[in-house]
Design a protein around this motif. Structure first.
Motif, PDB file in Angstrom:
ATOM      1  N   ASP A   1       0.855  -1.179   0.000  1.00 30.44           N
ATOM      2  CA  ASP A   1       0.000   0.000   0.000  1.00 30.44           C
ATOM      3  C   ASP A   1       0.895   1.235   0.000  1.00 30.44           C
ATOM      4  O   ASP A   1       1.533   1.552   1.008  1.00 30.44           O
ATOM      5  CB  ASP A   1      -0.920  -0.011   1.221  1.00 30.44           C
ATOM      6  N   VAL A   2       0.941   1.919  -1.139  1.00 33.12           N
ATOM      7  CA  VAL A   2       1.903   3.006  -1.340  1.00 33.12           C
ATOM      8  C   VAL A   2       1.253   4.351  -1.029  1.00 33.12           C
ATOM      9  O   VAL A   2       0.109   4.600  -1.388  1.00 33.12           O
ATOM     10  CB  VAL A   2       2.433   2.997  -2.787  1.00 33.12           C
ATOM     11  N   GLY A   3       2.031   5.231  -0.393  1.00 32.04           N
ATOM     12  CA  GLY A   3       1.463   6.491   0.056  1.00 32.04           C
ATOM     13  C   GLY A   3       0.398   6.228   1.095  1.00 32.04           C
ATOM     14  O   GLY A   3      -0.672   6.835   1.094  1.00 32.04           O
ATOM     15  N   ALA A   4       0.712   5.333   2.022  1.00 33.58           N
ATOM     16  CA  ALA A   4      -0.293   4.808   2.955  1.00 33.58           C
ATOM     17  C   ALA A   4      -0.801   5.844   3.934  1.00 33.58           C
ATOM     18  O   ALA A   4      -1.863   5.661   4.535  1.00 33.58           O
ATOM     19  CB  ALA A   4       0.295   3.619   3.722  1.00 33.58           C
ATOM     20  N   GLY A   5      -0.069   6.931   4.113  1.00 32.02           N
ATOM     21  CA  GLY A   5      -0.524   7.979   5.017  1.00 32.02           C
ATOM     22  C   GLY A   5      -0.695   7.472   6.430  1.00 32.02           C
ATOM     23  O   GLY A   5       0.189   6.818   6.991  1.00 32.02           O
TER      24      GLY A   5
ATOM     25  N   PRO B   1      11.033   0.686  -2.273  1.00 31.48           N
ATOM     26  CA  PRO B   1      12.139  -0.042  -1.635  1.00 31.48           C
ATOM     27  C   PRO B   1      11.800  -1.519  -1.467  1.00 31.48           C
ATOM     28  O   PRO B   1      11.863  -2.080  -0.367  1.00 31.48           O
ATOM     29  CB  PRO B   1      12.258   0.665  -0.285  1.00 31.48           C
ATOM     30  N   LEU B   2      11.446  -2.161  -2.585  1.00 26.81           N
ATOM     31  CA  LEU B   2      10.970  -3.540  -2.551  1.00 26.81           C
ATOM     32  C   LEU B   2      11.570  -4.332  -3.708  1.00 26.81           C
ATOM     33  O   LEU B   2      11.924  -3.770  -4.745  1.00 26.81           O
ATOM     34  CB  LEU B   2       9.436  -3.560  -2.636  1.00 26.81           C
ATOM     35  N   ALA B   3      11.623  -5.647  -3.523  1.00 28.95           N
ATOM     36  CA  ALA B   3      12.233  -6.519  -4.517  1.00 28.95           C
ATOM     37  C   ALA B   3      11.335  -6.710  -5.732  1.00 28.95           C
ATOM     38  O   ALA B   3      10.110  -6.528  -5.661  1.00 28.95           O
ATOM     39  CB  ALA B   3      12.540  -7.880  -3.884  1.00 28.95           C
ATOM     40  N   ASP B   4      11.934  -7.097  -6.839  1.00 27.11           N
ATOM     41  CA  ASP B   4      11.184  -7.409  -8.054  1.00 27.11           C
ATOM     42  C   ASP B   4      10.217  -8.560  -7.785  1.00 27.11           C
ATOM     43  O   ASP B   4      10.526  -9.501  -7.029  1.00 27.11           O
ATOM     44  CB  ASP B   4      12.127  -7.843  -9.175  1.00 27.11           C
ATOM     45  N   ALA B   5       9.049  -8.488  -8.419  1.00 26.05           N
ATOM     46  CA  ALA B   5       8.063  -9.573  -8.394  1.00 26.05           C
ATOM     47  C   ALA B   5       7.799 -10.079  -6.982  1.00 26.05           C
ATOM     48  O   ALA B   5       7.735 -11.277  -6.724  1.00 26.05           O
ATOM     49  CB  ALA B   5       8.529 -10.724  -9.285  1.00 26.05           C
ATOM     50  N   SER B   6       7.584  -9.137  -6.049  1.00 30.83           N
ATOM     51  CA  SER B   6       7.401  -9.511  -4.651  1.00 30.83           C
ATOM     52  C   SER B   6       5.993  -9.269  -4.133  1.00 30.83           C
ATOM     53  O   SER B   6       5.707  -9.558  -2.972  1.00 30.83           O
ATOM     54  CB  SER B   6       8.393  -8.736  -3.771  1.00 30.83           C
ATOM     55  N   ALA B   7       5.082  -8.735  -4.974  1.00 31.52           N
ATOM     56  CA  ALA B   7       3.748  -8.382  -4.500  1.00 31.52           C
ATOM     57  C   ALA B   7       2.661  -8.910  -5.428  1.00 31.52           C
ATOM     58  O   ALA B   7       2.847  -9.007  -6.642  1.00 31.52           O
ATOM     59  CB  ALA B   7       3.615  -6.864  -4.369  1.00 31.52           C
ATOM     60  N   ASP B   8       1.512  -9.232  -4.833  1.00 27.31           N
ATOM     61  CA  ASP B   8       0.333  -9.629  -5.599  1.00 27.31           C
ATOM     62  C   ASP B   8      -0.518  -8.419  -5.974  1.00 27.31           C
ATOM     63  O   ASP B   8      -1.215  -8.425  -6.989  1.00 27.31           O
ATOM     64  CB  ASP B   8      -0.520 -10.619  -4.791  1.00 27.31           C
ATOM     65  N   PHE B   9      -0.484  -7.408  -5.113  1.00 25.19           N
ATOM     66  CA  PHE B   9      -1.195  -6.154  -5.365  1.00 25.19           C
ATOM     67  C   PHE B   9      -0.291  -4.988  -4.988  1.00 25.19           C
ATOM     68  O   PHE B   9       0.439  -5.060  -3.986  1.00 25.19           O
ATOM     69  CB  PHE B   9      -2.469  -6.030  -4.516  1.00 25.19           C
ATOM     70  N   VAL B  10      -0.360  -3.919  -5.749  1.00 26.87           N
ATOM     71  CA  VAL B  10       0.169  -2.620  -5.346  1.00 26.87           C
ATOM     72  C   VAL B  10      -1.012  -1.668  -5.351  1.00 26.87           C
ATOM     73  O   VAL B  10      -1.720  -1.542  -6.357  1.00 26.87           O
ATOM     74  CB  VAL B  10       1.265  -2.119  -6.296  1.00 26.87           C
ATOM     75  N   THR B  11      -1.261  -1.021  -4.210  1.00 23.59           N
ATOM     76  CA  THR B  11      -2.438  -0.156  -4.084  1.00 23.59           C
ATOM     77  C   THR B  11      -2.030   1.278  -3.779  1.00 23.59           C
ATOM     78  O   THR B  11      -1.019   1.528  -3.104  1.00 23.59           O
ATOM     79  CB  THR B  11      -3.388  -0.666  -2.988  1.00 23.59           C
ATOM     80  N   TYR B  12      -2.835   2.191  -4.271  1.00 22.20           N
ATOM     81  CA  TYR B  12      -2.685   3.621  -3.996  1.00 22.20           C
ATOM     82  C   TYR B  12      -4.058   4.173  -3.639  1.00 22.20           C
ATOM     83  O   TYR B  12      -4.943   4.213  -4.494  1.00 22.20           O
ATOM     84  CB  TYR B  12      -2.189   4.369  -5.227  1.00 22.20           C
ATOM     85  N   ALA B  13      -4.252   4.614  -2.399  1.00 18.82           N
ATOM     86  CA  ALA B  13      -5.504   5.242  -1.984  1.00 18.82           C
ATOM     87  C   ALA B  13      -5.259   6.739  -1.823  1.00 18.82           C
ATOM     88  O   ALA B  13      -4.482   7.148  -0.958  1.00 18.82           O
ATOM     89  CB  ALA B  13      -5.992   4.637  -0.669  1.00 18.82           C
ATOM     90  N   GLN B  14      -5.877   7.537  -2.678  1.00 14.79           N
ATOM     91  CA  GLN B  14      -5.716   8.995  -2.629  1.00 14.79           C
ATOM     92  C   GLN B  14      -4.245   9.413  -2.747  1.00 14.79           C
ATOM     93  O   GLN B  14      -3.855  10.423  -2.162  1.00 14.79           O
ATOM     94  CB  GLN B  14      -6.256   9.559  -1.301  1.00 14.79           C
ATOM     95  N   ALA B  15      -3.431   8.672  -3.484  1.00 16.96           N
ATOM     96  CA  ALA B  15      -1.998   8.957  -3.449  1.00 16.96           C
ATOM     97  C   ALA B  15      -1.311   8.964  -4.809  1.00 16.96           C
ATOM     98  O   ALA B  15      -0.227   9.524  -4.939  1.00 16.96           O
ATOM     99  CB  ALA B  15      -1.296   7.930  -2.545  1.00 16.96           C
TER     100      ALA B  15
ATOM    101  N   ASN C   1     -11.662   8.847  -3.348  1.00 12.74           N
ATOM    102  CA  ASN C   1     -13.001   9.282  -2.990  1.00 12.74           C
ATOM    103  C   ASN C   1     -13.276  10.594  -3.722  1.00 12.74           C
ATOM    104  O   ASN C   1     -12.554  11.583  -3.533  1.00 12.74           O
ATOM    105  CB  ASN C   1     -13.108   9.540  -1.480  1.00 12.74           C
ATOM    106  N   VAL C   2     -14.294  10.623  -4.556  1.00  9.97           N
ATOM    107  CA  VAL C   2     -14.669  11.821  -5.295  1.00  9.97           C
ATOM    108  C   VAL C   2     -16.057  12.246  -4.836  1.00  9.97           C
ATOM    109  O   VAL C   2     -17.007  11.457  -4.904  1.00  9.97           O
ATOM    110  CB  VAL C   2     -14.669  11.558  -6.814  1.00  9.97           C
ATOM    111  N   SER C   3     -16.181  13.477  -4.354  1.00  8.10           N
ATOM    112  CA  SER C   3     -17.482  13.967  -3.910  1.00  8.10           C
ATOM    113  C   SER C   3     -18.473  13.959  -5.066  1.00  8.10           C
ATOM    114  O   SER C   3     -18.127  14.274  -6.208  1.00  8.10           O
ATOM    115  CB  SER C   3     -17.355  15.381  -3.336  1.00  8.10           C
ATOM    116  N   ASP C   4     -19.711  13.596  -4.757  1.00  6.77           N
ATOM    117  CA  ASP C   4     -20.761  13.506  -5.767  1.00  6.77           C
ATOM    118  C   ASP C   4     -21.346  14.888  -6.038  1.00  6.77           C
ATOM    119  O   ASP C   4     -22.164  15.399  -5.274  1.00  6.77           O
ATOM    120  CB  ASP C   4     -21.858  12.552  -5.283  1.00  6.77           C
TER     121      ASP C   4
END
Length: 253
Positions: A50-54, A100-114, A142-145
């Motif tokens: 989870d990148v830019g996890a805040g 700062p992670l190894a190649d092919a080390s994750a199943d998901f990379v996520t960015y929430a608001q980042a 999250n986008v305001s309606d």
């Protein structure tokens, strides 16, 4: 109003990490359902970065889903708050342009608001490098309606305050998912949801956005005071119903 620099806005969250954690909206369970559906694999048991996890708002949901999460966060204040909120989840210092992670080390990379704080020409290849074959990059906001009248009226007031269309933190979809030529193709999905919060929480959430954080305490306080008056007329009980659509973009390696 003088336009703040991108760097000053990006770093502004560190001084307001506690307010960010207390007042920013989370995300509905249907969001992670949609991530799994598009990716074609479950989050439970998956290795997720989870990148830019805040402060860990999205990380907490991923962890509760059963994912094995490693958070990546560049900011001192946000990292400190993250560790208080989620002491059992590892967090490493870094950003999406240099994971700062190894190649092919994750199943998901996520960015929430980042994702919009990265350089997609660098962060996209980095995400693909870290993902295993068949892994998924998931970006969401999250986008305001703005179909809700009071939200549209508030947005007009914010635009007038800043004197432009984007200083308060709005980002066009084209900018959000801009990729390098030949980069992964995204599947997009909208996930609508609402939350009811006290007026004070709504206003504190508003003030936690980067544009307000760098606008100065006096100017922000004046705007928030005027907004309190305007919204008290709309919500006399003091409870605000915020309406969002989560803008989700998923690309599979």
């Amino acid at each position: 109003m003088t336009m703040p620099t991108r760097a000053s806005r990006a770093h502004s969250f560190n001084a307001a990490a506690a307010a960010y954690a207390a007042n920013r909206p989370s995300y509905p369970p249907a969001l992670l359902d949609a991530v799994e559906d598009i990716a074609g694999r479950p989050l439970a048991g998956a290795r997720v970065v989870d990148v830019g996890a805040g402060t860990g708002i999205a990380t907490a949901l991923l962890h509760a889903r059963g994912a094995r999460v490693v958070a990546v966060e560049p900011g001192d204040g946000m990292t400190e708050q993250f560790r208080r909120t989620l002491p059992g989840v590892p967090v490493v210092r870094g950003d999406g342009n240099h994971l700062p992670l190894a190649d092919a080390s994750a199943d998901f990379v996520t960015y929430a608001q980042a994702w919009h704080w990265t350089d997609p020409d660098r962060s996209a290849p980095e995400a693909m490098r870290v993902l295993r074959p068949g892994g998924a990059l998931a970006l969401w906001w999250n986008v305001s309606d703005h179909g809700v009248p009071w939200i549209a009226a508030q947005d007009d007031r914010i635009r007038r305050f800043f004197g432009n269309d984007s200083a308060h933190g709005a980002h066009g979809t084209a900018d959000r998912v801009r990729m390098t030529q030949g980069g992964p193709e995204f599947v997009r999905r909208g996930v609508p949801w609402t939350r009811e919060v006290p007026l004070d929480t709504h206003l504190a959430n508003l003030a936690s956005h980067s544009g307000f954080l760098v606008a100065g305490e006096e100017a922000t306080r004046a705007f928030v005071d005027e907004e309190r008056t305007a919204l008290t007329e709309v919500f006399p009980t003091g409870v605000v119903q915020e309406a969002y659509t989560v803008d989700l973009c998923v690309a599979v390696r």
